[in-house]
Each structure stands twice: as structure tokens, then as C-alpha cells.
Design an enzyme around this catalytic site. Sequence first.
Site, PDB file in Angstrom:
ATOM      1  N   LYS A   1      -3.834  57.273 -82.409  1.00  0.00           N
ATOM      2  CA  LYS A   1      -3.250  56.255 -82.190  1.00  0.00           C
ATOM      3  C   LYS A   1      -1.834  55.927 -82.591  1.00  0.00           C
ATOM      4  CE  LYS A   1      -7.151  53.750 -80.607  1.00  0.00           C
ATOM      5  NZ  LYS A   1      -6.966  53.591 -79.403  1.00  0.00           N
TER       6      LYS A   1
ATOM      7  N   SER B   1     -17.536  45.181 -81.735  1.00  0.00           N
ATOM      8  CA  SER B   1     -17.857  45.728 -80.833  1.00  0.00           C
ATOM      9  C   SER B   1     -19.097  46.613 -80.850  1.00  0.00           C
ATOM     10  CB  SER B   1     -16.629  46.505 -80.158  1.00  0.00           C
ATOM     11  OG  SER B   1     -16.340  47.503 -81.038  1.00  0.00           O
TER      12      SER B   1
ATOM     13  N   TYR C   1      -7.937  60.334 -85.173  1.00  0.00           N
ATOM     14  CA  TYR C   1      -8.262  59.109 -84.623  1.00  0.00           C
ATOM     15  C   TYR C   1      -6.632  58.344 -85.015  1.00  0.00           C
ATOM     16  CZ  TYR C   1      -9.532  54.193 -83.627  1.00  0.00           C
ATOM     17  OH  TYR C   1      -9.412  53.036 -82.994  1.00  0.00           O
TER      18      TYR C   1
ATOM     19  N   SER D   1      -4.440  50.961 -82.957  1.00  0.00           N
ATOM     20  CA  SER D   1      -5.188  50.295 -84.056  1.00  0.00           C
ATOM     21  C   SER D   1      -4.083  50.395 -85.138  1.00  0.00           C
ATOM     22  CB  SER D   1      -6.271  51.436 -84.105  1.00  0.00           C
ATOM     23  OG  SER D   1      -6.835  51.513 -85.358  1.00  0.00           O
TER      24      SER D   1
ATOM     25  N   ASP E   1     -12.848  59.726 -66.184  1.00  0.00           N
ATOM     26  CA  ASP E   1     -12.874  60.072 -67.388  1.00  0.00           C
ATOM     27  C   ASP E   1     -11.294  59.988 -67.526  1.00  0.00           C
ATOM     28  OD1 ASP E   1     -12.625  61.662 -69.614  1.00  0.00           O
ATOM     29  OD2 ASP E   1     -13.796  63.158 -68.839  1.00  0.00           O
ATOM     30  N   VAL E   2     -10.871  59.310 -68.507  1.00  0.00           N
ATOM     31  CA  VAL E   2      -9.357  59.243 -68.660  1.00  0.00           C
ATOM     32  C   VAL E   2      -8.742  60.544 -69.233  1.00  0.00           C
ATOM     33  CG1 VAL E   2      -9.267  56.728 -68.900  1.00  0.00           C
ATOM     34  CG2 VAL E   2      -9.517  58.176 -70.761  1.00  0.00           C
TER      35      VAL E   2
ATOM     36  N   ASP F   1     -14.324  53.518 -66.344  1.00  0.00           N
ATOM     37  CA  ASP F   1     -15.084  53.827 -67.577  1.00  0.00           C
ATOM     38  C   ASP F   1     -15.767  55.288 -67.061  1.00  0.00           C
ATOM     39  OD1 ASP F   1     -16.189  51.842 -70.068  1.00  0.00           O
ATOM     40  OD2 ASP F   1     -17.069  53.678 -69.594  1.00  0.00           O
TER      41      ASP F   1
HETATM   42  N1  LIG Z   1     -13.645  48.079 -82.375  1.00  0.00           N
HETATM   43  C1  LIG Z   1     -12.613  48.011 -83.372  1.00  0.00           C
HETATM   44  O1  LIG Z   1     -12.730  48.021 -84.496  1.00  0.00           O
HETATM   45  C2  LIG Z   1     -11.311  48.887 -82.809  1.00  0.00           C
HETATM   46  C3  LIG Z   1     -10.154  48.342 -83.606  1.00  0.00           C
HETATM   47  C4  LIG Z   1      -9.008  49.075 -83.363  1.00  0.00           C
HETATM   48  C5  LIG Z   1      -8.700  49.697 -82.102  1.00  0.00           C
HETATM   49  N2  LIG Z   1     -10.150  49.924 -81.207  1.00  0.00           N
HETATM   50  C6  LIG Z   1      -9.820  50.472 -80.080  1.00  0.00           C
HETATM   51  O2  LIG Z   1     -10.230  49.478 -78.946  1.00  0.00           O
HETATM   52  C7  LIG Z   1     -10.642  50.321 -77.773  1.00  0.00           C
HETATM   53  C8  LIG Z   1     -12.028  49.889 -77.436  1.00  0.00           C
HETATM   54  O3  LIG Z   1     -12.913  49.891 -78.372  1.00  0.00           O
HETATM   55  P1  LIG Z   1     -14.421  49.123 -78.528  1.00  0.00           P
HETATM   56  O4  LIG Z   1     -14.503  49.028 -79.797  1.00  0.00           O
HETATM   57  O5  LIG Z   1     -14.352  48.477 -77.653  1.00  0.00           O
HETATM   58  O6  LIG Z   1     -15.267  50.295 -78.161  1.00  0.00           O
HETATM   59  P2  LIG Z   1     -16.586  50.524 -77.098  1.00  0.00           P
HETATM   60  O7  LIG Z   1     -17.230  51.994 -77.639  1.00  0.00           O
HETATM   61  O8  LIG Z   1     -17.342  49.345 -77.109  1.00  0.00           O
HETATM   62  O9  LIG Z   1     -15.697  50.766 -75.722  1.00  0.00           O
HETATM   63  C9  LIG Z   1     -15.222  51.908 -75.470  1.00  0.00           C
HETATM   64  C10 LIG Z   1     -15.216  52.293 -73.624  1.00  0.00           C
HETATM   65  O10 LIG Z   1     -14.497  53.441 -73.555  1.00  0.00           O
HETATM   66  C11 LIG Z   1     -15.325  53.989 -72.545  1.00  0.00           C
HETATM   67  N3  LIG Z   1     -14.820  55.435 -72.722  1.00  0.00           N
HETATM   68  C12 LIG Z   1     -15.044  56.395 -73.789  1.00  0.00           C
HETATM   69  N4  LIG Z   1     -14.476  57.705 -73.430  1.00  0.00           N
HETATM   70  C13 LIG Z   1     -13.929  57.477 -72.224  1.00  0.00           C
HETATM   71  C14 LIG Z   1     -13.291  58.237 -71.237  1.00  0.00           C
HETATM   72  N5  LIG Z   1     -12.877  59.450 -71.548  1.00  0.00           N
HETATM   73  N6  LIG Z   1     -12.895  57.745 -70.051  1.00  0.00           N
HETATM   74  C15 LIG Z   1     -13.202  56.706 -69.721  1.00  0.00           C
HETATM   75  N7  LIG Z   1     -13.880  55.722 -70.383  1.00  0.00           N
HETATM   76  C16 LIG Z   1     -14.110  56.107 -71.683  1.00  0.00           C
HETATM   77  C17 LIG Z   1     -16.789  53.990 -73.278  1.00  0.00           C
HETATM   78  O11 LIG Z   1     -17.531  54.300 -72.195  1.00  0.00           O
HETATM   79  C18 LIG Z   1     -16.642  52.479 -73.490  1.00  0.00           C
HETATM   80  O12 LIG Z   1     -17.162  51.605 -72.484  1.00  0.00           O
HETATM   81  C19 LIG Z   1     -10.638  51.732 -78.219  1.00  0.00           C
HETATM   82  O13 LIG Z   1      -9.349  52.387 -77.943  1.00  0.00           O
HETATM   83  C20 LIG Z   1     -10.632  51.985 -79.548  1.00  0.00           C
HETATM   84  O14 LIG Z   1      -9.996  52.893 -80.414  1.00  0.00           O
HETATM   85  C21 LIG Z   1     -11.253  49.478 -81.526  1.00  0.00           C
END
Ligand SMILES: NC(=O)c1ccc[n+]([C@@H]2O[C@H](COP(=O)([O-])OP(=O)(O)OC[C@H]3O[C@@H](n4cnc5c(N)ncnc54)[C@H](O)[C@@H]3O)[C@@H](O)[C@H]2O)c1
Length: 269
Positions: free
Chosen positions: A180, A211, A176, A163, A58-59, A36
Amino acid sequence: MKFQDRICVVTGGASGIGAAICRAFDAQGAKLAVLDVDRDSGETFARSLRGAVFIECDVADAASVKRAFERIAQRWDRTDVLVNNAGIVGREEYGRVQTRRVQQIEDVRSGRKPGPLRATVSLTDEQWRRMIDIHLNGTFYCTREALLQMERLGQGAIVNMSSIAGLDGGFGNPHYAAAKAGILGFTRAVAKEAIQQGIRVNAVAPGFVDSPLRRSLSEALQQLQIAATPMGRAATGDEIASLVLFLASDDASYLVGETISPNGGYLTI
Ligand SMILES: NC(=O)c1ccc[n+]([C@@H]2O[C@H](COP(=O)([O-])OP(=O)(O)OC[C@H]3O[C@@H](n4cnc5c(N)ncnc54)[C@H](O)[C@@H]3O)[C@@H](O)[C@H]2O)c1
């Protein structure tokens, strides 16, 4: 314990869905690398698990990803499972669109013609690139490094986080949705290639999930999301995690290049 001593790597593992995935792997005996950008949360979270290390990464930065996988190789000499989960919502642009979307609904309620959303024309190059960098490029960089380790073993599993926006375009977040959807195309392409070396690649395309990312949206928008979900609630992180673990496990041994969408009935195809 399905993942006893397997080396599992979860990007964006410090928060939300990623953290739920990490907890689920940890409960199944895995050795975990939590990757992360958020060092403080990541270190604290990894300490709360039984068998996890935090690696700052950082991915969106290929060199940072390479260093992270070198550390994994030094420590364990292998990667068995990779979950490409790290992501952002694009707070500034999402905020802008949310305000207009809520206004549109107000307009309809009051019998006025709703104004345009103007999401695409308002996007800056930087916002577009950042979104693609983290989601799509990040998935590629991590997959490349993981494959290099997995191909030596002749086995492995990769699960990519897409997503519903990657399936139906979402609404008002073209960057986005593009990122995705790109992840889904990438998943299918790599899956066909990697299975020849015993490595399975699949994707998850969740609907709305409780989340920190979702809780950062306005109350009005969260209500709209729930109204559009026949089940009447957002998923929990644990509900997404159990699907991810299934896809990563031998129980899913014949699933290759598949996308499964846990979305509470929002989208049925
Ligand atoms: N929450 C939703 O409704 C939802 C729905 C569909 C898909 N998603 C996807 O699920 C995944 C997780 O989302 P979430 O809701 O848990 O979000 P979140 O913000 O709670 O967690 C995301 C994490 O990714 C980390 N991150 C961000 N940029 C980064 C980078 N450049 N390198 C490494 N780490 C990085 C952040 O620090 C955080 O810890 C994402 O890909 C999001 O697009 C979320």
C-alpha cells in the site's frame, strides 16, 4: 450526471468498496467495466447495474489485464476513468497475526509481558509475493493499459486504493503495508508524468471500512480497530466511493498525485 457516458473501469468491483464505487458511477450515468477474479459475484453484480459489463480479470497477471483492456477498447474504444481497487488481506497470515495480537492484549490485561507478534518472520515468500503481485503489480499493469488508452484522448483520471497501512505501517501486516505504501509512491511518480498528457492520478488511503474483507476479521480485532478510531465506527463503502468519484471528476481538476485519507480521525497528518 457527472459521469454520463464516461467509460469507467473498476478493479475488484464485484465486492465491498469496489462494488460501492461501481454503484456510485452507475448512478452518475457511467458506462462501467467491472473487473474481478470472482466471476460468479461479478456477473451477478454487473447485471444489477444500469450500464455495466463484467470482465473476468486477475490484476496480478499482466496478460489477463491486457486482455481485459482489449475488450474494453473493442466495446467502447476508450477508457476515461480507472480505479485500481482490487485487493486481498492475506487470510492465512492475517489470521495468524490476529490470534497473536488478541493474545498480546489479553497478556497486557492480565499483567503479563506480551509475547512477540512474529509477523515478519512468519511470512512465507509466497504470501509476500502474492500481496505485492495483486496490490502493487496489479496497479501497475492496469495503469499501464489505461494510460495507453488515455494518452490517445489527452485526458483521463486514475484513482488508486491504498490504506492507512500505507501511511503509518499498520500493525502486523508488513507485506500489506509495503504494497500500500508502494502504491502511494507509484501514484506520485506516475501523476507527475501523466498530468503532462492531461491525465490525473491520485490515491485514497482509507481507514477501516465495512466490507466483506473487514467482516472476515475476528470480532476482537474489529473492536480494536473501532477503539482506535475517534469517530467510533468504520466507514461505509459509500463514504469511500464518494471520495473516489470526487477525485475522478472534473471537480478535482487541480489535484495531482495527492493522497486523501478518509479514516474517521485514526490518523491525522
Ligand atoms: N475494508 C477495509 O477496511 C479497507 C481499508 C483500507 C483499504 N482497503 C482496500 O480497499 C480495497 C477493496 O477492499 P474491500 O474491503 O472492498 O475488499 P473485498 O474483499 O470486499 O473486495 C475485494 C475485491 O477484489 C477482488 N480481487 C481480489 N484479488 C483480485 C485479483 N487478483 N484480480 C482482480 N480482482 C481481485 C475480490 O474478488 C473482491 O471482489 C482493497 O485494495 C483493500 O486493500 C480496504
